[in-house]
Design an enzyme around this catalytic site. Sequence first.
Site, PDB file in Angstrom:
ATOM      1  CD  GLU A 102      -0.841   0.129   3.834  1.00 35.27           C
ATOM      2  OE1 GLU A 102      -1.984  -0.431   3.935  1.00 35.27           O
ATOM      3  OE2 GLU A 102      -0.579   0.797   4.798  1.00 35.27           O
ATOM      4  CB  CYS A 115       2.300   7.134   3.789  1.00 31.71           C
ATOM      5  SG  CYS A 115       2.849   5.757   4.940  1.00 31.71           S
ATOM      6  CB  CYS A 122       6.684  -6.168   8.689  1.00 28.43           C
ATOM      7  SG  CYS A 122       7.684  -5.371  10.011  1.00 28.43           S
ATOM      8  CB  CYS A 126       3.982  -4.102  16.445  1.00 33.83           C
ATOM      9  SG  CYS A 126       5.948  -3.694  15.884  1.00 33.83           S
ATOM     10  CB  CYS A 129       1.266  -3.532  13.465  1.00 37.84           C
ATOM     11  SG  CYS A 129       1.763  -3.122  11.593  1.00 37.84           S
ATOM     12  CB  SER A 215       8.576   5.270  10.497  1.00 41.21           C
ATOM     13  OG  SER A 215       8.031   5.166  11.622  1.00 41.21           O
ATOM     14  CB  SER A 238       7.627   2.992  16.385  1.00 36.83           C
ATOM     15  OG  SER A 238       7.204   3.452  15.153  1.00 36.83           O
ATOM     16  CG  HIS A 240       4.252   2.196  19.698  1.00 35.93           C
ATOM     17  ND1 HIS A 240       3.930   3.382  19.275  1.00 35.93           N
ATOM     18  CD2 HIS A 240       4.413   1.295  18.603  1.00 35.93           C
ATOM     19  CE1 HIS A 240       4.079   3.540  18.157  1.00 35.93           C
ATOM     20  NE2 HIS A 240       4.256   2.182  17.685  1.00 35.93           N
ATOM     21  CG  ASN A 314      -6.933   2.330  12.342  1.00 36.44           C
ATOM     22  OD1 ASN A 314      -8.063   2.730  12.506  1.00 36.44           O
ATOM     23  ND2 ASN A 314      -6.446   1.865  11.362  1.00 36.44           N
ATOM     24  CB  CYS A 357      -1.817   1.478  10.705  1.00 34.53           C
ATOM     25  SG  CYS A 357      -1.343   3.110  11.057  1.00 34.53           S
TER      26      CYS A 357
HETATM   27  N1  SAH Z   1       7.915  -0.405  10.738  1.00 34.22           N
HETATM   28  C1  SAH Z   1       7.838   1.232  11.206  1.00 34.22           C
HETATM   29  C2  SAH Z   1       6.798   1.781  10.047  1.00 34.22           C
HETATM   30  C3  SAH Z   1       5.538   1.153  10.745  1.00 34.22           C
HETATM   31  S1  SAH Z   1       4.055   1.913  10.231  1.00 34.22           S
HETATM   32  C4  SAH Z   1       7.665   1.214  12.618  1.00 34.22           C
HETATM   33  O1  SAH Z   1       7.481   0.534  13.183  1.00 34.22           O
HETATM   34  O2  SAH Z   1       7.900   2.609  12.892  1.00 34.22           O
HETATM   35  C5  SAH Z   1       4.046   3.598  11.006  1.00 34.22           C
HETATM   36  C6  SAH Z   1       3.628   3.741  12.457  1.00 34.22           C
HETATM   37  O3  SAH Z   1       2.037   3.406  12.536  1.00 34.22           O
HETATM   38  C7  SAH Z   1       4.337   3.131  13.303  1.00 34.22           C
HETATM   39  O4  SAH Z   1       4.767   3.896  14.659  1.00 34.22           O
HETATM   40  C8  SAH Z   1       3.422   1.950  13.885  1.00 34.22           C
HETATM   41  O5  SAH Z   1       3.882   1.419  14.990  1.00 34.22           O
HETATM   42  C9  SAH Z   1       1.986   2.557  13.835  1.00 34.22           C
HETATM   43  N2  SAH Z   1       0.818   1.790  13.773  1.00 34.22           N
HETATM   44  C10 SAH Z   1       0.820   0.501  13.036  1.00 34.22           C
HETATM   45  N3  SAH Z   1      -0.504  -0.074  13.413  1.00 34.22           N
HETATM   46  C11 SAH Z   1      -1.037   0.698  14.077  1.00 34.22           C
HETATM   47  C12 SAH Z   1      -2.334   0.684  14.368  1.00 34.22           C
HETATM   48  N4  SAH Z   1      -3.186  -0.105  14.273  1.00 34.22           N
HETATM   49  N5  SAH Z   1      -2.700   2.041  15.129  1.00 34.22           N
HETATM   50  C13 SAH Z   1      -2.095   2.865  15.292  1.00 34.22           C
HETATM   51  N6  SAH Z   1      -0.708   3.234  14.708  1.00 34.22           N
HETATM   52  C14 SAH Z   1      -0.070   1.983  14.262  1.00 34.22           C
END
Ligand code: SAH
Length: 371
Positions: A102, A115, A122, A126, A129, A215, A238, A240, A314, A357
């Site tokens: 995407e 983006c 991946c 996480c 995600c 990121s 990230s 979290h 999300n 995301c």
């Molecule tokens: N692998 C990279 C890019 C990931 S996407 C990273 O981890 O940073 C970019 C951001 O969206 C990251 O901070 C990721 O943790 C966040 N993200 C992923 N799924 C999500 C969700 N369901 N709700 C909110 N943020 C999310």
Amino acid sequence: MTVTSGVNPMATKSFFGMTLADVEGHCRDFGVSAMHARDLFRSGYKDGLLKPWTRPGLPARYAGFCERELSSVNIRISSEFVSQYDGSVKFIVELSDGRMVEMVLMPEAKRVTLCLSSQVGCAQACVFCHTGRMGLVRNLDTAEVVGQAWLANQWIASRPEWLKANRLPDSQRVTNIVFMGMGEPLDNVEAVARSITIFTDPYGFNLAKRRISVSTAGHLDGLREMVKIHPDVRLAISVHSAVDSERSRIMPINRRWPLESLVETLRELPTQRENGLLIQYTLIAGVNDSVGHARKLIELIAGLNVKINIIPLNPVGPSRLRCPSSADLEAFRDEIHKSGHRVMVRYSKGQDIGAACGQLVAQVNATINAP
Ligand code: SAH
């Protein structure tokens, strides 16, 4: 899903995977002046020619050689969804082996942020995600990363009505790139770094390094490699959770590179001290959203030059994880704000089109990317 990793086995040598230095070498190998490389780059990136070697003025024998030896943009837009409320556009992009990733275009005042994805799936897993649930299928190659930006610029140029609706001029192109789509970019440093070389080349996309953000979930080997190649690229981390045991539960990468090693590495980066880092914090109800968690985060980032983005979760798929209440969200934000840090709440764009995301492509991938 089986992990095949590596890159696309179907890939041929694409012009759009070559840096200017590569194209200069290609010219020299063939015996034509390396000056032609700049013209080729201009044709490919400024004029948007699908086959830059068809431009007038190139020695015919060399053009014929390129036609035989090089492929062009090797990906295509498979579908697009325009958000009715913020103008963002979600694209499903098909790669040459049929895999899907995407990308999302986000219009703002005077700029358009793209983006991008860096991997199919991946490896980081996480828990919140969607992409993380797929496992890693494979890395994108340079041409597939660069091709996304090339396609996005073509799309913009052919959509005057979209530009108008978003109060952007006809000449508008992508101004900012964030590696926040599918994948962990620092797990694919070679292709991501090469694509940044092309994005920032004055004859390529001509973007300033500060307009490109990578990121990461905290892949420290990749981080060190990346800053060696592009010391002044923007980094978004990230985080979290600022509590190791809790972070390991939601982000397995923390078991390999715990918070202390992450922060220590960030402190050692001189350019990041100067330019600042972005800290991303996805807020999940009952998991990492208390005022106590906010205080832990403040302790963790003490002394770092950071801006903090809070992203309310999300919710994806069948997961039990939930978005925090607005009261908890505000209390968390206010606690950070009181500490003097710059903090913003960022809502995922394009909620109505599943742009947030990895939602939409995850549904598509469930069928298409299955081994
Ligand atoms: N692998 C990279 C890019 C990931 S996407 C990273 O981890 O940073 C970019 C951001 O969206 C990251 O901070 C990721 O943790 C966040 N993200 C992923 N799924 C999500 C969700 N369901 N709700 C909110 N943020 C999310």
